[in-house]
Scaffold this active site. Structure first.
Site, short mmCIF file in Angstrom:
data_model
loop_
_atom_site.label_atom_id
_atom_site.label_comp_id
_atom_site.label_asym_id
_atom_site.label_seq_id
_atom_site.Cartn_x
_atom_site.Cartn_y
_atom_site.Cartn_z
CG ASN A 9 53.51 32.85 41.65
OD1 ASN A 9 54.61 32.33 41.91
ND2 ASN A 9 52.83 33.55 42.54
CD1 TRP A 10 55.27 27.75 37.62
CD2 TRP A 10 57.37 26.95 37.68
NE1 TRP A 10 55.63 27.42 36.34
CE2 TRP A 10 56.91 26.92 36.34
CE3 TRP A 10 58.67 26.51 37.96
CZ2 TRP A 10 57.69 26.44 35.30
CZ3 TRP A 10 59.45 26.03 36.90
CH2 TRP A 10 58.96 26.00 35.59
CE LYS A 11 50.63 31.15 44.27
NZ LYS A 11 49.39 31.33 45.00
CD GLU A 97 50.78 32.74 48.07
OE1 GLU A 97 51.87 32.49 47.53
OE2 GLU A 97 49.68 32.35 47.60
CD GLU A 167 47.76 37.04 42.03
OE1 GLU A 167 47.75 36.14 41.20
OE2 GLU A 167 48.52 37.05 43.02
N GLY A 173 44.22 30.18 45.48
CA GLY A 173 44.40 28.83 45.99
C GLY A 173 43.17 28.24 46.67
N GLY A 233 48.54 30.33 39.47
CA GLY A 233 49.27 29.55 40.46
C GLY A 233 49.15 28.07 40.15
N GLY A 234 48.27 27.39 40.86
CA GLY A 234 48.14 25.93 40.76
C GLY A 234 48.10 25.40 39.34
P1 13P Z 1 46.09 30.07 42.26
O1 13P Z 1 45.95 30.13 40.76
O2 13P Z 1 46.67 28.79 42.75
O3 13P Z 1 44.82 30.46 42.95
O4 13P Z 1 47.17 31.21 42.64
C1 13P Z 1 47.03 32.48 42.12
C2 13P Z 1 48.22 33.26 42.48
O5 13P Z 1 48.46 33.57 43.63
C3 13P Z 1 49.14 33.64 41.39
O6 13P Z 1 50.08 34.54 41.83
#
Ligand code: 13P
Length: 249
Positions: A9-11, A97, A167, A173, A233-234
């Protein structure tokens, strides 16, 4: 046997240049990932570009949301037929989010889920508790409520057509990953809850873990019996790290 799915998930990250480099890097190392399916979920504006970059490679494409309506006056939303034209196999829905920063309710998330399923797009349904909820002992009640919003309106069959992503909000994050035992306990609870309605669906639905999953902790998380992959994510923004997670499956 459930396949492992590692989805990035690149957000709201990236540029034309950085996503091109990222996709080149992922494609270059993909042949070393033997036991997992890989997918990327770029910002909507880059979906078609990324589809082109994927080319013939075996990488699934997903959006980060999907509208609960088919088309029309819904400014800022993404219609299911558009996402299909862009090549999306998956749509993330109900990310924490979206829920916390943009006020998406369980009810709206359930409607988005219905539209995805109806359109032949696999929803990646995100659920999870906040730190406050965990500390007050209501983790199971929260994830049950989030699942019930879908089950009560669409039936257990709709869960059979999605991927669930557990999650915990406090792990997203923050670098504070849930321990494999903490994550496994909630995954097992989710599967047991579904099992009361359909053992077939409970046995087959993929339940991903998300929240500070990275190359170092992926192996321990992915070796838990009820963890079928990760929503990353990250660590999905660096080809090397994303591939390392895929390889640890
Ligand atoms: P991180 O891996 O950055 O904690 O994010 C997880 C996430 O929200 C994936 O949707």
């Amino acid at each position: 046997m459930r396949r492992t799915l590692i989805a990035g998930n690149w957000k709201m990250n990236g540029s034309l240049q950085s996503i091109t480099e990222l996709m080149d890097g992922i494609k270059a190392g993909l042949n070393e990932v033997d036991n997992a399916d890989m997918a990327v979920c770029p910002p909507a504006v880059y979906l078609m570009k990324v589809k082109g970059l994927i080319g013939e490679a075996n990488i699934g494409l997903g959006s980060q949301n999907i509208c609960d309506q088919a088309s029309g006056a819904y400014t800022g939303e993404l219609g299911p037929s558009m996402l299909k034209e862009a090549g999306c196999k998956y749509a993330i829905i109900g990310h924490s989010e979206r829920r916390s920063l943009y006020g998406e309710s369980d009810e709206l998330v359930a409607k988005r889920h219905a539209m995805a399923v109806e359109s032949g797009i696999t929803p990646i349904l995100c659920i999870g508790e906040t730190l406050e909820e965990r500390e007050s002992g209501v983790t199971e009640a929260v994830v049950a409520r989030q699942l019930d919003a879908v089950i009560d309106t669409q039936g257990i069959e709709a869960i059979g057509k999605c991927v669930i992503a557990y999650e915990p909000v406090w792990a997203i994050g923050t670098g504070k990953t849930a321990t494999p035992e903490q994550a496994q306990a909630v995954h097992a609870f989710i599967r047991a809850k579904l099992s009361a309605l359909s053992t077939h669906i409970a046995d087959n639905v993929q339940i991903l873990y998300g929240g500070s999953m990275n190359a170092a902790n992926a192996k321990d998380l992915l070796s838990q019996p009820d963890i079928d992959g990760g929503l990353i994510g990250g660590a999905s923004l660096k080809a090397e790290d994303f591939l390392a997670i895929g390889k640890s499956a």
